[in-house]
Design a protein around this motif. Sequence first.
Motif, PDB file in Angstrom:
ATOM      1  N   PHE A 195       0.819  -1.213   0.000  1.00  0.00           N
ATOM      2  CA  PHE A 195       0.000   0.000   0.000  1.00  0.00           C
ATOM      3  C   PHE A 195       0.854   1.265   0.000  1.00  0.00           C
ATOM      4  O   PHE A 195       0.441   2.309  -0.489  1.00  0.00           O
ATOM      5  CB  PHE A 195      -0.911  -0.012   1.227  1.00  0.00           C
ATOM      6  CG  PHE A 195      -2.032   0.984   1.159  1.00  0.00           C
ATOM      7  CD1 PHE A 195      -3.161   0.715   0.410  1.00  0.00           C
ATOM      8  CD2 PHE A 195      -1.963   2.176   1.850  1.00  0.00           C
ATOM      9  CE1 PHE A 195      -4.199   1.625   0.342  1.00  0.00           C
ATOM     10  CE2 PHE A 195      -2.992   3.103   1.780  1.00  0.00           C
ATOM     11  CZ  PHE A 195      -4.115   2.822   1.028  1.00  0.00           C
ATOM     12  N   GLY A 197       3.414   2.049  -1.609  1.00  0.00           N
ATOM     13  CA  GLY A 197       4.008   2.444  -2.886  1.00  0.00           C
ATOM     14  C   GLY A 197       5.523   2.632  -2.775  1.00  0.00           C
ATOM     15  O   GLY A 197       6.107   3.420  -3.518  1.00  0.00           O
ATOM     16  N   GLU A 253      -7.954   6.332  -0.199  1.00  0.00           N
ATOM     17  CA  GLU A 253      -7.223   5.150   0.265  1.00  0.00           C
ATOM     18  C   GLU A 253      -8.086   3.892   0.129  1.00  0.00           C
ATOM     19  O   GLU A 253      -7.591   2.817  -0.208  1.00  0.00           O
ATOM     20  CB  GLU A 253      -6.785   5.358   1.726  1.00  0.00           C
ATOM     21  CG  GLU A 253      -5.706   6.433   1.846  1.00  0.00           C
ATOM     22  CD  GLU A 253      -5.678   7.121   3.191  1.00  0.00           C
ATOM     23  OE1 GLU A 253      -6.663   7.021   3.950  1.00  0.00           O
ATOM     24  OE2 GLU A 253      -4.657   7.758   3.491  1.00  0.00           O
ATOM     25  N   THR A 256      -7.988   2.873  -3.400  1.00  0.00           N
ATOM     26  CA  THR A 256      -6.737   2.170  -3.697  1.00  0.00           C
ATOM     27  C   THR A 256      -6.844   0.706  -3.280  1.00  0.00           C
ATOM     28  O   THR A 256      -6.418  -0.197  -4.006  1.00  0.00           O
ATOM     29  CB  THR A 256      -5.557   2.840  -2.953  1.00  0.00           C
ATOM     30  OG1 THR A 256      -5.507   4.214  -3.329  1.00  0.00           O
ATOM     31  CG2 THR A 256      -4.237   2.177  -3.285  1.00  0.00           C
ATOM     32  N   SER A 259      -8.936  -1.113  -5.714  1.00  0.00           N
ATOM     33  CA  SER A 259      -8.202  -1.314  -6.947  1.00  0.00           C
ATOM     34  C   SER A 259      -7.193  -2.474  -6.788  1.00  0.00           C
ATOM     35  O   SER A 259      -6.987  -3.266  -7.718  1.00  0.00           O
ATOM     36  CB  SER A 259      -7.541   0.023  -7.286  1.00  0.00           C
ATOM     37  OG  SER A 259      -6.551  -0.129  -8.163  1.00  0.00           O
ATOM     38  N   MET A 260      -6.593  -2.579  -5.589  1.00  0.00           N
ATOM     39  CA  MET A 260      -5.692  -3.710  -5.329  1.00  0.00           C
ATOM     40  C   MET A 260      -6.463  -5.038  -5.394  1.00  0.00           C
ATOM     41  O   MET A 260      -5.968  -6.032  -5.906  1.00  0.00           O
ATOM     42  CB  MET A 260      -5.055  -3.571  -3.934  1.00  0.00           C
ATOM     43  CG  MET A 260      -3.905  -2.560  -3.871  1.00  0.00           C
ATOM     44  SD  MET A 260      -3.426  -2.122  -2.150  1.00  0.00           S
ATOM     45  CE  MET A 260      -2.806  -3.678  -1.531  1.00  0.00           C
ATOM     46  N   SER A 304     -12.374  -1.066 -12.976  1.00  0.00           N
ATOM     47  CA  SER A 304     -11.323  -0.085 -12.675  1.00  0.00           C
ATOM     48  C   SER A 304     -11.730   1.302 -13.152  1.00  0.00           C
ATOM     49  O   SER A 304     -11.452   2.307 -12.499  1.00  0.00           O
ATOM     50  CB  SER A 304     -10.006  -0.468 -13.362  1.00  0.00           C
ATOM     51  OG  SER A 304      -9.603  -1.721 -12.903  1.00  0.00           O
TER      52      SER A 304
END
Length: 335
Positions: A195, A197, A253, A256, A259-260, A304
């Motif tokens: 997470f 990055g 967040e 994100t 999306s993961m 997505s």
Amino acid sequence: MAFSELTGQLEAKERLGSSLLGEPGHAFLLIGPAGIGKKTLAREFAKGLICSAPTKDGGCGTCPNCIYMREHTHPDYRELLLSKGEKNIKVAEVRSKILADVGIMSQIADRKVYLIDADGLAEEGQNALLKTLEEPPKHVVFLLTVSDDSKLLPTVLSRTVSLRMVPNTEDEVFAILKKKNPDILDEEARLYARFSGGIVGYALDLMETTWLVDAWEDMMDLVLDLPNKSRMELLTHAYESFPQEKEKEHFPEYLTLMSMIFGELATLICDPKAPNLQGESKKDKMLTMISDHGLTIEKIDRCSRHLGEAMKAYRANGNYEILICRMLLALKRSI
Ligand SMILES: [Zn+2]
């Protein structure tokens, strides 16, 4: 501690280490986002600059200079950092702590080293420093750190040797987290590493809290359950899996994380035996979802895009509840 004990940043370490063996320049600039480890690397380099017998790996660790540095009492090393809650370093501080000091000879080491957080230097502060950067006394080295080098005057940039720091790899961040906290579960450390990055400081901050692990679980359950939920349920309950309106700054967040999760579904579509999934414990459920609903890469792509649209609506300050409901309905349709 030496360069070799710092994980990653191979190119920057190579360049700084090599410069310790020759005649280092008078001003270095480390560039990279907050939390990437600029100050940690700069402090390591400073130890090498101050040490009486440095190697390419930094300070020797045993000479009196290294001992004073370790104890944070070396008189020839100074840091000028932004105080908490302040927006800028005061120009008066630049004058009193740096400009009034550079002309005085070093006391123990052969050099004096100044670490300056250039994110705190507004134009006035940079201008105050400029003359000294242009004609630094022989024994002085400046180490500047900055997250956004476009905020620095071209004249400041042209007087410094720039080194751009790169994010660490996921494995590197994972190793750093495990070293800091050997008791942490691999699965959690992997989530923080992924997470973050590659921004070590961010990963360490995440490790201090538990929200990310909880949020990951919530988002995973939500995505896995999307096809089974009725329109009405999505409009009434699913919204509650996201941060409340007053904490909506955390919404990106959560996106994100979603999306993961869709990324992991895509991985499993391509290879049902794919290893190292964050959602390893939910792998069976993910595989069932893929087969029951005929999930394809095209469908994941569409999902997505819905996340991207939600992000756009959020940035445009759209109605928070509506943008979440709209996204969930769109996701359900696309699955
Ligand atoms: Zn030493």
